[in-house]
Design a protein around this motif. Structure first.
Motif, PDB file in Angstrom:
ATOM      1  N   TYR A  38     -56.780  33.671  10.669  1.00  0.00           N
ATOM      2  CA  TYR A  38     -57.434  32.381  10.869  1.00  0.00           C
ATOM      3  C   TYR A  38     -56.568  31.446  11.711  1.00  0.00           C
ATOM      4  O   TYR A  38     -57.020  30.868  12.697  1.00  0.00           O
ATOM      5  CB  TYR A  38     -57.740  31.740   9.513  1.00  0.00           C
ATOM      6  N   PHE A  39     -55.318  31.328  11.310  1.00  0.00           N
ATOM      7  CA  PHE A  39     -54.409  30.414  11.988  1.00  0.00           C
ATOM      8  C   PHE A  39     -54.226  30.794  13.455  1.00  0.00           C
ATOM      9  O   PHE A  39     -54.346  29.951  14.348  1.00  0.00           O
ATOM     10  CB  PHE A  39     -53.060  30.382  11.266  1.00  0.00           C
ATOM     11  N   GLN A  40     -53.933  32.051  13.713  1.00  0.00           N
ATOM     12  CA  GLN A  40     -53.673  32.482  15.090  1.00  0.00           C
ATOM     13  C   GLN A  40     -54.911  32.300  15.967  1.00  0.00           C
ATOM     14  O   GLN A  40     -54.808  31.873  17.110  1.00  0.00           O
ATOM     15  CB  GLN A  40     -53.195  33.932  15.115  1.00  0.00           C
ATOM     16  N   ASP A  76     -55.303  20.395  22.077  1.00  0.00           N
ATOM     17  CA  ASP A  76     -54.882  19.582  20.931  1.00  0.00           C
ATOM     18  C   ASP A  76     -54.085  20.373  19.895  1.00  0.00           C
ATOM     19  O   ASP A  76     -53.857  19.887  18.791  1.00  0.00           O
ATOM     20  CB  ASP A  76     -56.101  18.938  20.267  1.00  0.00           C
ATOM     21  N   TRP A  77     -53.637  21.575  20.245  1.00  0.00           N
ATOM     22  CA  TRP A  77     -53.031  22.458  19.253  1.00  0.00           C
ATOM     23  C   TRP A  77     -51.879  21.806  18.494  1.00  0.00           C
ATOM     24  O   TRP A  77     -51.810  21.881  17.268  1.00  0.00           O
ATOM     25  CB  TRP A  77     -52.598  23.788  19.875  1.00  0.00           C
ATOM     26  N   GLU A  78     -50.967  21.187  19.200  1.00  0.00           N
ATOM     27  CA  GLU A  78     -49.798  20.600  18.520  1.00  0.00           C
ATOM     28  C   GLU A  78     -50.205  19.535  17.511  1.00  0.00           C
ATOM     29  O   GLU A  78     -49.560  19.393  16.479  1.00  0.00           O
ATOM     30  CB  GLU A  78     -48.799  20.032  19.536  1.00  0.00           C
ATOM     31  N   SER A  79     -51.289  18.838  17.778  1.00  0.00           N
ATOM     32  CA  SER A  79     -51.697  17.772  16.854  1.00  0.00           C
ATOM     33  C   SER A  79     -52.566  18.278  15.703  1.00  0.00           C
ATOM     34  O   SER A  79     -52.727  17.573  14.704  1.00  0.00           O
ATOM     35  CB  SER A  79     -52.426  16.655  17.606  1.00  0.00           C
ATOM     36  N   VAL A  80     -53.132  19.491  15.822  1.00  0.00           N
ATOM     37  CA  VAL A  80     -54.008  19.990  14.761  1.00  0.00           C
ATOM     38  C   VAL A  80     -53.446  21.181  13.994  1.00  0.00           C
ATOM     39  O   VAL A  80     -54.009  21.568  12.969  1.00  0.00           O
ATOM     40  CB  VAL A  80     -55.420  20.357  15.302  1.00  0.00           C
ATOM     41  N   LYS A  81     -52.339  21.765  14.437  1.00  0.00           N
ATOM     42  CA  LYS A  81     -51.888  23.016  13.823  1.00  0.00           C
ATOM     43  C   LYS A  81     -51.580  22.881  12.330  1.00  0.00           C
ATOM     44  O   LYS A  81     -51.866  23.808  11.563  1.00  0.00           O
ATOM     45  CB  LYS A  81     -50.700  23.616  14.579  1.00  0.00           C
ATOM     46  N   SER A  83     -53.036  20.791  10.185  1.00  0.00           N
ATOM     47  CA  SER A  83     -54.300  20.690   9.447  1.00  0.00           C
ATOM     48  C   SER A  83     -55.043  22.026   9.432  1.00  0.00           C
ATOM     49  O   SER A  83     -55.715  22.351   8.446  1.00  0.00           O
ATOM     50  CB  SER A  83     -55.184  19.566   9.989  1.00  0.00           C
ATOM     51  N   VAL A  84     -54.917  22.817  10.489  1.00  0.00           N
ATOM     52  CA  VAL A  84     -55.511  24.158  10.516  1.00  0.00           C
ATOM     53  C   VAL A  84     -54.864  25.019   9.433  1.00  0.00           C
ATOM     54  O   VAL A  84     -55.556  25.697   8.663  1.00  0.00           O
ATOM     55  CB  VAL A  84     -55.372  24.806  11.915  1.00  0.00           C
ATOM     56  N   VAL A  89     -54.731  27.638   3.962  1.00  0.00           N
ATOM     57  CA  VAL A  89     -53.981  27.820   2.706  1.00  0.00           C
ATOM     58  C   VAL A  89     -54.804  27.311   1.521  1.00  0.00           C
ATOM     59  O   VAL A  89     -54.868  27.971   0.472  1.00  0.00           O
ATOM     60  CB  VAL A  89     -52.600  27.133   2.794  1.00  0.00           C
ATOM     61  N   LEU A  90     -55.463  26.186   1.688  1.00  0.00           N
ATOM     62  CA  LEU A  90     -56.308  25.664   0.616  1.00  0.00           C
ATOM     63  C   LEU A  90     -57.425  26.653   0.302  1.00  0.00           C
ATOM     64  O   LEU A  90     -57.712  26.928  -0.874  1.00  0.00           O
ATOM     65  CB  LEU A  90     -56.884  24.305   1.007  1.00  0.00           C
TER      66      LEU A  90
END
Length: 147
Positions: A38-40, A76-81, A83-84, A89-90
């Motif tokens: 998911y993260f990648q 926007d990756w650096e600003s959202v990583k 929260s992603v 994890v949640l």
């Protein structure tokens, strides 16, 4: 003094805390094999490439695809990583009751992803890293206590 619990490899004690642990998650109606998948995938806007990462056979294969810098990261990756990662994890710890119990059983211990290969998500091997994955796990643990 606060107990510190370190984790990293899936095969180690507390390996279930690793993003590579084989626990599928569903986020926004899509099923992902692991948090790592998911993260990648969410590093990219390219829908076909995200699908390719989601279908990767292993978390390591997903990680390798996600680290391919010939592919353009979303702007926007650096600003959202963070929260992603938090969303993934949640999902993992709310969708798998046995993992919820494992995380809650860590009490108020400090959780540390112990690795010298990452000083943002992990501790950098020497404790000077940001340990963002450990911090997110502790935040999720706190939110699970309130449910």
């Amino acid at each position: 003094m606060r107990t510190v619990l370190r984790f990293y490899s899936v095969g180690d004690e507390l390996g279930e805390l690793s993003n590579f642990a084989l626990f599928p998650i569903t986020v926004d109606g899509e099923r992902w094999p692991t948090v790592e998948h998911y993260f990648q995938a969410h590093k990219f806007d390219d829908v076909a490439y995200r699908k390719r990462i989601r279908q990767a056979r292993t978390p390591m294969a997903a990680a390798q695809l996600g680290r391919d810098r010939s592919r353009k990261l979303r702007k926007d990756w650096e600003s959202v990583k963070v929260s992603v990662m938090r969303a993934a994890v949640l999902a993992k710890f709310t969708q798998h009751p046995e993992l919820r119990e494992l995380l809650l059983a860590t009490g108020d211990a400090k959780l540390v992803e112990h690795t010298d290969s990452d000083d943002f998500w992990g501790d950098g091997g020497d404790g000077r890293g940001k340990n963002m994955l450990g911090r997110i796990l502790m935040e999720v643990r706190d939110s699970l206590k309130e449910r």
